[in-house]
Design a protein around this motif. Sequence first.
Motif, PDB file in Angstrom:
ATOM      1  N   ILE A 161      43.690  68.733  -2.682  1.00  0.00           N
ATOM      2  CA  ILE A 161      43.873  70.004  -1.994  1.00  0.00           C
ATOM      3  C   ILE A 161      43.987  71.111  -3.032  1.00  0.00           C
ATOM      4  N   HIS A 162      43.164  72.130  -2.889  1.00  0.00           N
ATOM      5  CA  HIS A 162      43.240  73.303  -3.773  1.00  0.00           C
ATOM      6  C   HIS A 162      43.954  74.433  -3.045  1.00  0.00           C
ATOM      7  N   THR A 163      45.000  74.987  -3.680  1.00  0.00           N
ATOM      8  CA  THR A 163      45.736  76.123  -3.113  1.00  0.00           C
ATOM      9  C   THR A 163      45.163  77.421  -3.654  1.00  0.00           C
ATOM     10  N   LYS A 221      44.608  76.796   1.893  1.00  0.00           N
ATOM     11  CA  LYS A 221      44.429  75.500   1.231  1.00  0.00           C
ATOM     12  C   LYS A 221      43.052  74.924   1.579  1.00  0.00           C
TER      13      LYS A 221
END
Length: 230
Positions: A161-163, A221
């Motif tokens: 998961i990239h924030t 996200k």
Amino acid sequence: MKKIIHSFVESACGFFAKTARAGIFGNIAAGTHAGSVTMTAGADIDGANLVVKHGIREGEILVAGASDKPFGVCTDEGEKGELLAVALPGCAESTFMCVAAGAIQAGSDLYTSANGKVSAVPSDGSYKVGVAMCSASSGGIVEVDPAGFGDRAYGVLACGIHTWDTSTTSSTMPATGVSAEDVVVASIASGAGSAKTVSAVPGEDSVVFNLDAAGTSGTTKIAYVIIRKN
């Protein structure tokens, strides 16, 4: 009389041996084949249990290289022009034998390698051959379950998961080892506001995510999977 009969039998056996090599008894003609087929060697095949590919001419086989799409496993060896038996793993009801290009552990996924052998380590452009049923040393024989035979070899390089870290439509994620040749599949996981779609562009050691509307830093996200063609 015995000499005459003996001479006749020898002549007949010689005739049928020659015609068999010429292809009269080949079963590559149109129809169905139950797990194996007889095909003509398009070049010398120096050992049994080698992975083969389609030859230049219809009905011919050649030893497959690491990046050649596999057709079957030749259970014979022979010279160019000879009829040889080829196991068809894609429709086989049993395991089959292959030659190991290097050390293999039982349970390892196996891939095409140079000179018709199989390897537990995929190389660029390789194809799946199956799963090792036993361990084998380099040059040894390994029993193979043909699960996935002929599928292109891909591997998951990373996922997560990239924030979002900006208030714009673009956010860059550091990703050591990633290259522009990789494939990234991404989707919006949460907190995207008015953004509805996301795209991902892999680069050298990074992935750039782009939304169709500005994301929210610390809230938006993105779920992603990075896939590499082996």
